[in-house]
Design an enzyme around this catalytic site. Structure first.
Site, PDB file in Angstrom:
ATOM      1  CB  ALA A  29    -124.584-114.598  33.512  1.00  0.00           C
ATOM      2  CG  ASN A  30    -128.570-118.087  35.346  1.00  0.00           C
ATOM      3  OD1 ASN A  30    -127.996-118.797  36.165  1.00  0.00           O
ATOM      4  ND2 ASN A  30    -128.804-118.490  34.100  1.00  0.00           N
TER       5      ASN A  30
END
Ligand code: C5P
Length: 216
Positions: A29-30
């Site tokens: 993810a980020n």
């Protein structure tokens, strides 16, 4: 229908991160919170637009008066964009993962006695670049660019490479991602307009006013 300067305009907005599964319990993810994209969707709806908000996994309520489609991965986001077209305007704010795991494990990956797992990555579709080439390309196509250095130069290169009309560039070297303020540069073929650091809802309003000025 709704009233306002964007009444009758169909606007597609992507927001948030994407999650790319590694196995049933883990993902790549980020740090995107979705706040800037959701603020833009809210401002667009308040100006009368028919807003289609395609969101990755975020912890945000749906702003009033729009359609929201929730997705998890980049490929799901690409499919949702495809299914939502046509649109007069598209604003792709999502921080789409550049890579996914080549094949997510069907069972949880277990620790073994010392051998480390290796993640094989595959490139995700570039939704913005794909939309720029699509026969159903919106009349105004706006991308975002999160950069940590040489913000304007990178944004100008991105504008050309992706084939969109505007790039909204921001410096994410500080705590912009997940934060409440944003200092952006609007990069177009005509030049660069830099706005001072503003709360994300004000960035959203200013951006939608600028869009309303050019879309008639
Ligand atoms: O290449 P980069 O990720 O910096 O480009 C950012 C812009 O491209 C954003 O508008 C983002 O929403 C869009 N993008 C996309 N699909 C990708 C990667 C980025 O639509 N796979």
């Amino acid at each position: 229908g709704k009233a306002g300067p964007l009444a009758g305009k169909r606007i597609l907005i992507t927001a948030g991160p994407t999650h790319e599964p590694i196995d049933p319990v883990r993902y790549i993810a980020n740090r995107s919170s979705g706040r800037q994209g959701f603020a833009i969707a809210e401002a667009a709806a308040a100006m009368g637009a028919d807003v289609q908000l395609i969101s990755g996994p975020v912890h945000l309520p749906t702003p009033p008066g729009m359609t929201r489609i929730d997705v998890e991965t980049a490929r799901e986001m690409a499919a949702a964009v495809d299914a939502t077209l046509p649109a007069d305007i598209a604003i792709l704010v999502a921080a789409v993962a550049d890579w996914r795991t080549a094949d997510a494990a069907e069972q949880k990956i277990k620790k073994t006695g010392g051998a480390l797992p290796v993640l094989q990555l595959a490139e995700n579709p570039d939704i913005l670049a794909g939309l720029a080439r699509d026969a159903r390309r919106p009349a105004l196509l706006v991308g975002f660019a999160a950069e940590t250095e040489n913000v304007i130069e990178h944004a100008q290169a991105k504008l050309a490479r992706k084939g969109c009309d505007w790039i909204v560039a921001n410096d994410v070297s500080g705590d912009v991602m997940g934060g409440s303020e944003n200092a952006v540069h609007i990069v177009t073929a005509d030049g660069v307009e830099s706005w001072s650091n503003l709360p994300k809802d004000q960035v959203a309003r200013k951006l939608m006013e600028k869009i309303a000025d050019v879309i008639r």
